[in-house]
Scaffold this active site. Structure first.
Site, PDB file in Angstrom:
ATOM      1  N   GLY A 255       1.124  -1.684   0.351  1.00 38.08           N
ATOM      2  CA  GLY A 255      -0.302   0.034  -0.160  1.00 38.08           C
ATOM      3  C   GLY A 255       0.944   1.646   0.146  1.00 38.08           C
ATOM      4  N   GLY A 483       2.039  -7.060   4.741  1.00 43.04           N
ATOM      5  CA  GLY A 483       2.592  -8.055   4.105  1.00 43.04           C
ATOM      6  C   GLY A 483       3.806  -7.681   5.116  1.00 43.04           C
ATOM      7  N   ASN A 638       9.213  -7.785  16.936  1.00 43.97           N
ATOM      8  CA  ASN A 638       9.145  -9.336  15.653  1.00 43.97           C
ATOM      9  C   ASN A 638      10.682  -8.724  15.369  1.00 43.97           C
ATOM     10  OD1 ASN A 638       9.974 -11.324  13.406  1.00 43.97           O
ATOM     11  ND2 ASN A 638       8.008 -12.107  14.432  1.00 43.97           N
ATOM     12  N   GLN A 645      10.749  -4.686   7.529  1.00 49.43           N
ATOM     13  CA  GLN A 645      10.518  -3.624   7.528  1.00 49.43           C
ATOM     14  C   GLN A 645      11.110  -2.265   6.332  1.00 49.43           C
ATOM     15  OE1 GLN A 645       6.695  -2.180   7.273  1.00 49.43           O
ATOM     16  NE2 GLN A 645       6.744  -3.736   6.088  1.00 49.43           N
ATOM     17  N   GLU A 711       8.374   3.623   8.325  1.00 50.70           N
ATOM     18  CA  GLU A 711       8.877   4.310   7.100  1.00 50.70           C
ATOM     19  C   GLU A 711       9.944   4.947   7.567  1.00 50.70           C
ATOM     20  OE1 GLU A 711       4.293   6.704   6.444  1.00 50.70           O
ATOM     21  OE2 GLU A 711       4.606   5.910   8.275  1.00 50.70           O
TER      22      GLU A 711
END
Length: 744
Positions: A255, A483, A638, A645, A711
């Protein structure tokens, strides 16, 4: 009810081992085997397909629509235009009083108007029995226009920029002292201008919607980043109760901000299903995403810095101009990090906008900070060179103890440790300071650094937790899995808080029939849901202690044993409420906490980006050869998914630095590279090994100490690459992307 895949049996027997462990994602098996269903993969009998017809003018009115050829094709069920479309309600105006209104992507009431507001606006939707027939028919619809003058040139409009006002969430400007005078008086200074182009999302899953009506009840499968906002927006548009709208978004194939708002494709799929009286699927083509889904704004920025010979900043000025569409858009917080990163005596920050006849701009990973940090960090690097200081040493000399703009406390800030660890691990000491001084054959080698920074947010999250006598725990919350491993992380938080094995926890998510979760944006979902999990598990543990006392057993017994001995089959805890009053109360609590915390603390994830590049001395080709990111993201829930990420953000930042650029015809406003052949995203050959290290220290003011990882990874990436390129070549590229023509 859509249920998440069953959790794998991963034995994690103790509380201390479950939190932070690099457990495999619980949805990994269904995704890698193709069993996971995305929005365009749900079967329906009698399913029809829809395709959009896009405006080819920038601004004007439709004078005629010729649908004869399209309707004559076999399988075509309808061609819906402004001449025959059922009336819908106008989109609500975005308001912080009702945050679901922020789902509005544009002010246009699609197909209920003959006006055209941007080049690519949907002006018709074709419905057919097959996808091929729908797309063929869409190409045969002929639309005539009376064109009107349009404003489409971003650069030409820069002198007309209007200063952004401060809002409840995003400040437009601020300052202290007299930054202009301090800059003029500084011993050493830089005054630089930077530009960044428009960027577009290219998620693995393009926007797709499957919609089905049963009377006035609507079921929608949609790749949404905010299920509750999508549900309420569609209910408003079609005049039904939000309780009659069922949005299912179990899996979202990426996204990055592009699926937070409700864009035309979703609305017109629902409209088409109502018109033809059967389920309809509308899958945007790659080009269709560019035409109907907003992207990141272009920017023009000025960064001016002044310092004494001692390397202490005396002046920091950061201003920006970005773009809004006349029909809407998101104000990017381009100068956000410049309010917090450097301890200058005098600071001036200001954001401004120009308005164009273009599609709304929207959020894209680290909106504002991603492009703003490029300009700030490149300017900091340039000033360090002029001071003859190592770029890391210069940053550390100006590392503040409190927020430099207003003196607020930092809730947590591990930048000094991140830079110290990173410099040692990256072998920064091997770098020779002179530009062009490091070579490997024909390659010019450069090393650069930049600071990563992204504010931490927390939103309301409703959920239920049920613990059963067999020892299993069920968490139900309409959060989002795009994801990043959300279901795994929240299973770990639940297991840790209750002291049960991870394998005992089952999670249901991605469905509006579940308690409303927060949107997946602003790196806020983990902290938001974690806060409610901790509240819910605290209630369960309190109730278990009461049951244990009544049953005459030790509270130290396992939850399952206590329930069994107490003659109970389960206990349930509910956090938040989806009623109208409950939603309002949750929003009031959110705003109260947000404003209270903002008065006291500055909360943010941060980090240090270390980059090595190689530049071909003859061709100017740039290759990123090494990368290390050291981050302070608070508690790591995690280790595997957090690192993933952060790597993903770095990959996206490498794309922005070296290739990504939406090319817009300045005269017509039409995007001319609306495809993946000419819009260059990184591929495996472009990406080196990316090493990630997290400090792992909790933020005491955030739930479980979590700050957010989604982010911050992209912030500072383009700056680090630009700085490394300068070190390799002596060329300071101030306009993204850094392509070889700018180095030759």
């Amino acid at each position: 009810m859509t249920q998440a895949p069953a959790l794998p049996h991963t034995p994690v027997p103790t509380r201390t081992r479950v939190l932070g462990e690099p457990l495999n994602r619980v949805d990994g098996h269904v995704k890698t085997t193709g069993a996971a269903r995305f929005s365009a993969e749900y079967p329906f009998p009698d399913l029809a397909h829809a395709a959009l017809v896009h405006a080819t003018v920038t601004r004007g009115r439709i004078t005629a629509v010729d649908t004869e050829d399209a309707l004559g094709l076999p399988g075509v069920l309808a061609v819906i235009t402004h001449e025959n479309a059922p009336e819908m309600k106008a989109p609500p105006r975005p308001s912080l009083v009702n945050m679901s209104t922020l789902a509005t992507s544009t002010t246009v009431n699609y197909l209920n108007t003959d006006e055209v507001h941007w080049n690519g606006q949907p002006v018709a939707v074709v419905v057919a029995t097959s996808l091929e027939a729908a797309r063929d028919a869409a190409r045969r619809v002929r639309v005539s226009y009376a064109q009107l003058p349009a404003t489409t040139n971003f650069e030409r409009e820069l002198p007309n920029a209007v200063a952004q006002k401060n809002s409840g969430l995003i400040p437009g400007g601020g300052g202290k002292g007299d930054a202009d005078a301090a800059l003029e008086a500084a011993d050493v200074s830089v005054d630089l201008h930077f530009t960044t182009p428009m960027h577009h999302h290219n998620a693995l899953e393009p926007h797709a919607t499957t919609a089905a009506w049963t009377g006035d009840r609507l079921t929608v499968y949609d790749g949404a980043q905010n299920i509750d906002w999508t549900r309420r927006h569609l209910a408003h548009k079609f005049g039904v109760s939000h309780t009659d709208v069922h949005v299912i978004s179990t899996f979202v194939g990426g996204g990055f901000g592009g699926k937070i708002n409700v864009w035309p494709g979703t609305i017109l799929a629902v409209l088409a299903a109502r018109v033809v009286g059967r389920p309809v699927r509308l899958m945007l083509t790659r080009e269709g995403v560019y035409r109907t889904v907003g992207g990141r704004t272009p920017s023009a920025q000025r960064v001016a810095l002044g310092a004494g010979h001692d390397g202490r900043l005396t002046a920091l000025i950061h201003t920006s101009v970005t773009q809004l569409g006349r029909v809407g858009g998101v104000e990017e917080q381009v100068v956000s990090q410049s309010r917090h990163l450097y301890d200058a005596e005098n600071i001036l920050v200001q954001q401004s906008q120009v308005t164009l006849d273009a599609l709304s701009t929207t959020s894209m990973r680290a909106p504002g900070e991603s492009i703003g940090s490029f300009a700030l960090e490149a300017a900091v690097d340039e000033l360090a060179y002029r001071l003859d200081l190592d770029p890391i040493e210069f940053r550390m000399r100006n590392e503040p103890d409190r927020n430099p703009l207003d003196g607020k406390l930092f809730a947590r800030r591990g930048l000094r440790e991140a830079y110290a660890r990173g410099a040692k691990r990256f072998r920064w000491q091997d770098r020779t300071p002179e530009p062009g001084s490091m070579r490997d054959g024909r390659w010019l080698v450069g090393m650069g650094v930049a600071t990563a920074y992204h504010p931490s947010w927390q939103f309301p999250a409703n959920l239920t937790l049920r613990i059963s006598a067999d020892g299993t725990v069920l968490l139900r919350c309409a959060f989002h899995e795009m994801g990043m491993g959300s279901a795994t992380a929240f299973g770990q938080v639940t297991a840790y808080s209750l002291g049960v094995p991870f394998a005992a926890v089952r999670v249901e998510y991605g469905d509006s029939d579940l308690p409303a979760g927060p949107g997946a944006g602003g790196s806020a979902q983990t902290a938001s849901v974690t806060s409610s999990i901790l509240e819910g598990t605290a209630r369960l543990k309190r109730d278990l202690r009461r049951l244990a006392r009544r049953a005459g057993v030790s509270p130290a017994e396992s939850p399952g044993a206590i329930l069994t001995l107490a003659g109970r089959d389960h206990l349930t805890a509910t956090v938040g409420s989806d009623t109208r009053l409950g939603q309002l109360g949750g929003q009031v609590r959110f705003m109260t906490k947000f404003l209270r915390d903002r008065r006291r603390y500055v909360k943010a994830a941060c980090g240090a980006q270390f980059c090595e590049v190689r530049v071909d001395q003859d061709t100017g080709e740039v290759r990123v050869s090494r990368w290390l990111g050291v981050f302070d993201i608070g508690t790591v829930v995690n280790a595997k998914t957090a690192a993933s990420q952060l790597r993903g953000g770095i990959v996206m930042g490498i794309g922005a630095a070296l290739g990504e650029e939406t090319l817009v015809d300045r005269d017509t406003g039409r995007i001319v590279n609306a495809n993946l052949a000419e819009y260059h995203v990184p591929v495996h050959a472009d990406i080196p090994r990316i090493d990630i290290e997290c400090l792992g220290d909790p933020d005491p003011t955030m739930p479980l100490g979590v700050l957010g990882a989604g982010e911050v990874g992209i912030v500072g990436v383009a700056g680090a690459i630009a700085n490394a390129v300068h070190h390799a070549t002596g060329r300071r590229v101030r306009d993204l992307p850094i392509t070889l023509d700018k180095l030759l």
